[in-house]
Scaffold this motif. Structure first.
Motif, PDB file in Angstrom:
ATOM      1  N   THR A  36      -0.210  13.110  -4.180  1.00  0.00           N
ATOM      2  CA  THR A  36      -0.656  14.083  -3.176  1.00  0.00           C
ATOM      3  C   THR A  36      -1.153  13.389  -1.927  1.00  0.00           C
ATOM      4  N   GLN A  38      -0.366  10.405  -0.846  1.00  0.00           N
ATOM      5  CA  GLN A  38       0.764   9.791  -0.146  1.00  0.00           C
ATOM      6  C   GLN A  38       1.567  10.831   0.612  1.00  0.00           C
ATOM      7  N   THR A  39       1.778  11.998   0.001  1.00  0.00           N
ATOM      8  CA  THR A  39       2.501  13.081   0.670  1.00  0.00           C
ATOM      9  C   THR A  39       1.759  13.525   1.928  1.00  0.00           C
ATOM     10  N   VAL A  41      -0.386  11.801   3.690  1.00  0.00           N
ATOM     11  CA  VAL A  41      -0.314  10.724   4.678  1.00  0.00           C
ATOM     12  C   VAL A  41       1.030  10.771   5.399  1.00  0.00           C
ATOM     13  N   ASN A  42       2.104  10.960   4.652  1.00  0.00           N
ATOM     14  CA  ASN A  42       3.429  11.033   5.270  1.00  0.00           C
ATOM     15  C   ASN A  42       3.542  12.226   6.214  1.00  0.00           C
ATOM     16  N   ILE A  43       2.987  13.363   5.813  1.00  0.00           N
ATOM     17  CA  ILE A  43       2.999  14.550   6.680  1.00  0.00           C
ATOM     18  C   ILE A  43       2.213  14.278   7.949  1.00  0.00           C
ATOM     19  N   LYS A  45       1.462  11.410   9.339  1.00  0.00           N
ATOM     20  CA  LYS A  45       2.168  10.450  10.190  1.00  0.00           C
ATOM     21  C   LYS A  45       3.274  11.139  10.971  1.00  0.00           C
ATOM     22  N   GLY A  46       4.046  11.966  10.284  1.00  0.00           N
ATOM     23  CA  GLY A  46       5.144  12.672  10.934  1.00  0.00           C
ATOM     24  C   GLY A  46       4.663  13.617  12.014  1.00  0.00           C
ATOM     25  N   GLU A  47       3.587  14.339  11.748  1.00  0.00           N
ATOM     26  CA  GLU A  47       3.047  15.289  12.717  1.00  0.00           C
ATOM     27  C   GLU A  47       2.479  14.574  13.943  1.00  0.00           C
ATOM     28  N   LEU A  64      -6.592   7.012   7.245  1.00  0.00           N
ATOM     29  CA  LEU A  64      -5.838   6.191   6.297  1.00  0.00           C
ATOM     30  C   LEU A  64      -6.710   5.104   5.681  1.00  0.00           C
TER      31      LEU A  64
END
Length: 90
Positions: A36, A38-39, A41-43, A45-47, A64
């Protein structure tokens, strides 16, 4: 005399007290939590990269870093339990 398996089972029992809803054991809870995080964090970063969130790179780094520190603390606690278990089984 306490056997190594007795100690393992005692540690598992204590760890499993912190099992999250829907999980059958502590390690599953840990894996789900890490997944969760990691997901998210990826969201994030993308946003941020897409300019959709008003978050500066410094703020994102702080978020982070805080997450990494939490994971390091969890790892340290696990390592301490393993050390105690190993010491008691010798």
């Amino acid at each position: 005399m306490t056997t190594r398996n007795d100690l393992k089972n005692a540690v598992r029992e204590v760890l499993n007290e912190g099992t999250a809803p829907g999980q059958t054991h502590w390690s599953g809870t840990s894996k789900a939590t890490l997944g969760t995080v990691q997901t998210l964090v990826n969201i994030l970063k993308g946003e941020v990269i897409a300019g959709k969130l008003p978050v500066s790179s410094g703020e994102l780094k702080a978020i982070l870093d805080a997450q990494a520190k939490d994971l390091q603390t969890m790892r340290k606690e696990i390592d301490e339990l393993k050390s105690k278990l190993t010491a008691q089984s010798l």
